[in-house]
Write a protein that holds these residues in place. Structure first.
Motif, short mmCIF file in Angstrom:
data_model
loop_
_atom_site.label_atom_id
_atom_site.label_comp_id
_atom_site.label_asym_id
_atom_site.label_seq_id
_atom_site.Cartn_x
_atom_site.Cartn_y
_atom_site.Cartn_z
N ASP A 111 0.82 -1.23 0.00
CA ASP A 111 0.00 0.00 0.00
C ASP A 111 0.84 1.27 0.00
OD1 ASP A 111 -2.28 -1.47 -0.01
OD2 ASP A 111 -2.65 -1.34 2.14
N GLN A 112 2.11 1.14 0.39
CA GLN A 112 2.95 2.32 0.49
C GLN A 112 3.36 2.82 -0.90
OE1 GLN A 112 6.19 1.73 3.19
NE2 GLN A 112 6.35 3.90 3.67
N ASN A 113 3.67 1.89 -1.80
CA ASN A 113 4.17 2.28 -3.12
C ASN A 113 3.13 2.19 -4.23
OD1 ASN A 113 7.05 2.84 -2.56
ND2 ASN A 113 7.05 0.71 -1.89
N PHE A 114 2.00 1.52 -3.95
CA PHE A 114 0.96 1.39 -4.97
C PHE A 114 -0.38 1.85 -4.41
CE2 PHE A 114 4.14 -1.80 -6.03
CZ PHE A 114 4.35 -1.56 -7.38
N LYS A 115 -1.16 2.52 -5.23
CA LYS A 115 -2.51 2.92 -4.82
C LYS A 115 -3.47 2.62 -5.98
CE LYS A 115 -1.92 7.73 -6.28
NZ LYS A 115 -2.01 9.15 -5.87
N ARG A 129 -17.93 9.10 -5.23
CA ARG A 129 -17.75 8.60 -3.88
C ARG A 129 -17.67 7.07 -3.82
NH1 ARG A 129 -15.37 10.97 -0.60
NH2 ARG A 129 -16.47 9.99 1.14
N SER A 130 -17.49 6.43 -4.97
CA SER A 130 -17.35 4.97 -4.95
C SER A 130 -15.93 4.60 -4.53
CB SER A 130 -17.63 4.39 -6.34
OG SER A 130 -16.52 4.57 -7.19
N PHE A 131 -15.71 3.33 -4.22
CA PHE A 131 -14.40 2.85 -3.77
C PHE A 131 -13.32 3.06 -4.83
CE2 PHE A 131 -16.32 -0.55 -0.70
CZ PHE A 131 -16.76 0.49 0.11
N HIS A 132 -13.71 3.24 -6.09
CA HIS A 132 -12.73 3.36 -7.17
C HIS A 132 -12.11 4.75 -7.26
CE1 HIS A 132 -15.63 0.19 -8.36
NE2 HIS A 132 -14.55 -0.44 -8.76
N SER A 133 -12.72 5.74 -6.60
CA SER A 133 -12.31 7.13 -6.83
C SER A 133 -11.76 7.85 -5.61
CB SER A 133 -13.51 7.93 -7.37
OG SER A 133 -14.04 7.32 -8.53
N ILE A 134 -11.86 7.26 -4.42
CA ILE A 134 -11.50 7.97 -3.20
C ILE A 134 -10.09 7.62 -2.74
CG2 ILE A 134 -13.87 8.27 -2.38
CD1 ILE A 134 -13.66 5.73 -0.83
N SER A 135 -9.59 8.37 -1.76
CA SER A 135 -8.24 8.15 -1.24
C SER A 135 -8.17 6.83 -0.48
CB SER A 135 -7.84 9.29 -0.30
OG SER A 135 -8.64 9.25 0.87
N ASN A 136 -6.94 6.36 -0.24
CA ASN A 136 -6.75 5.10 0.49
C ASN A 136 -7.39 5.16 1.89
OD1 ASN A 136 -5.45 3.93 -1.59
ND2 ASN A 136 -3.47 3.73 -0.62
N ASP A 293 -23.69 5.98 -4.43
CA ASP A 293 -22.58 5.39 -5.17
C ASP A 293 -22.24 3.99 -4.66
OD1 ASP A 293 -22.36 7.51 -6.88
OD2 ASP A 293 -20.63 8.42 -5.92
N ILE A 294 -22.38 3.78 -3.34
CA ILE A 294 -22.13 2.45 -2.77
C ILE A 294 -23.18 1.47 -3.26
CG2 ILE A 294 -22.21 1.13 -0.61
CD1 ILE A 294 -20.84 3.60 0.71
N LEU A 295 -24.45 1.88 -3.28
CA LEU A 295 -25.52 1.02 -3.78
C LEU A 295 -25.27 0.65 -5.24
CD1 LEU A 295 -28.71 2.76 -2.31
CD2 LEU A 295 -27.82 0.52 -1.68
N LEU A 296 -24.94 1.66 -6.05
CA LEU A 296 -24.68 1.44 -7.47
C LEU A 296 -23.58 0.41 -7.66
CD1 LEU A 296 -25.61 3.01 -10.24
CD2 LEU A 296 -23.27 3.85 -10.15
N MET A 297 -22.50 0.56 -6.89
CA MET A 297 -21.33 -0.32 -7.02
C MET A 297 -21.64 -1.73 -6.53
SD MET A 297 -17.69 0.03 -5.08
CE MET A 297 -18.50 -0.27 -3.52
#
Length: 374
Positions: A111-115, A129-136, A293-297
């Motif tokens: 997780d340190q070198n890849f996001k 706001r889906s898991f694909h677009s937010i910060s770690n 967005d969570i429901l959609l995903m």
């Protein structure tokens, strides 16, 4: 005779010109993206950046929609060797493909070198706001909040009766049909019905499943396309599908909030209720945009992966009748031990299915539920 010679010469010129233009454009494309890396470009793996703007997407989509999707990677292996790591241009971005287990493990656990680096098409279609677009950090927070109501024994015990009811009804419908059933298509319908029941309740919402299936089909195809938002392109249809899906989900959320406002509290809760009530350690609830967005995903990922996993399990069991027989005998023994008053499957019986659990684990070990992780 002279006409034949002239035609042959013209054809040869066209072939040479095409080859020259093709070679020049590919070199230009590689220069555009690789030269900006400076000294780092020396450490890039071998590969092919493809054409300007589209890169290797056409080749990928052609292979993905064919009967031999592995042919896409096979071309890299045959041209550049079995290095397991290649450079290319896909989904609107310069990319590195990693396909060896050891290298994949390193990428997925560091997780340190890849996001996360999902393509633009995925980010747009799954939402801000889906898991694909937010910060770690935000990703971990949202996963922690949403996992609580979805996983665990208490949650599973609530959904077992509905899952069993849907599966049994579908199997009976298929067995009584005089037409062949395309298994994956049929399972997608079943798993979609199950996951919508889990999230929204069996009688809580008037659901047009056919419309939702079409919209989710357009959304899924749009996520595997180049992000060209212009009529006629797959991504554009995905954008329109997302817009319609958000309207449907927003209406369901508004209806549930109004029901809760009228009744004060709801005795029979579904997954949506839990997402609306869950709080983090600072007493913060999920925003409405988070919930949509969570429901959609989850509705997309939940029914697609479940259907594919079930399909592969059925195929493997068909290929290994001895394992199918052992799994069947275990289930028959569990049913024999049931009290006479019991009519359906229980969580306790699922836990007793030790051999079948190993069958499921081995299926998940062998298959890839998603074609790629970014």
């Amino acid at each position: 005779m002279e006409l034949e010679v002239a035609a042959s010469v013209a054809l040869a010129v066209l072939i040479v010109a095409y080859g020259f233009i093709f070679g020049v454009l590919k070199r230009v494309n590689e220069w555009i993206y690789v030269s900006r890396l400076g000294e780092k470009r020396a450490s890039l793996p071998p590969g092919d950046m493809g054409w300007p703007l589209v890169g290797k997407m056409w080749s990928f989509l052609r292979a993905f929609r064919s009967g031999d999707p592995d042919s896409f990677l096979s071309t890299f292996i045959s041209r550049f060797g079995a290095t397991g790591i290649y450079k290319t241009y896909m989904f609107g971005s310069p990319s590195i493909i990693v396909c060896k287990p050891e290298t994949c493990r390193r990428v997925l656990t560091d997780d340190q070198n890849f996001k996360l680096g999902y393509p633009k098409a995925v980010k747009v279609l799954t939402g801000r706001r889906s898991f694909h677009s937010i910060s770690n950090a935000e990703h971990k927070r949202l996963r922690r909040l949403t996992a609580a109501p979805i996983t665990g024994s208490e949650a599973l015990s609530m959904y077992v009766p509905g899952i069993e009811e849907n599966i049994v009804a579908s199997l009976e419908e298929w067995s009584n049909s005089d037409q062949p059933v395309e298994f994956l298509t049929g399972m997608k319908k079943v798993t979609f019905k199950i996951i919508t029941n889990i999230f929204f309740g069996l009688d809580q919402v008037d659901f047009n499943f056919k419309t939702m299936e079409i919209l989710y089909g357009d959304l899924a195809r749009g996520m595997k396309s180049a992000p060209i938002n212009f009529p006629g392109f797959t991504f554009h249809r995905g954008v329109k599908a997302r817009r319609e899906l958000v309207k449907i989900l927003q209406a369901i959320v508004d209806e549930r909030k109004a029901l809760k406002g009228r009744n004060g509290s709801i005795t029979r809760k579904n997954m949506l209720d839990m997402l609306m009530e869950v709080e983090d350690e600072d007493k913060r609830k999920l925003e409405e945009e988070d919930i949509i967005d969570i429901l959609l995903m989850y509705l997309l990922a939940g029914h697609e992966t479940s259907a594919h996993g079930t399909m592969w399990a059925a195929l493997y069991l068909h290929e290994h009748p001895d394992i199918l027989q052992k799994a069947k005998e275990e289930q028959e023994e569990i049913i024999r031990r049931r009290p006479a008053t019991q009519s359906g499957l229980t969580l306790k019986e699922i836990r007793q299915s030790q051999y079948l659990t190993r069958v499921v684990d081995e299926t998940l070990r062998r298959i890839s539920l998603s074609f790629a992780v970014f």
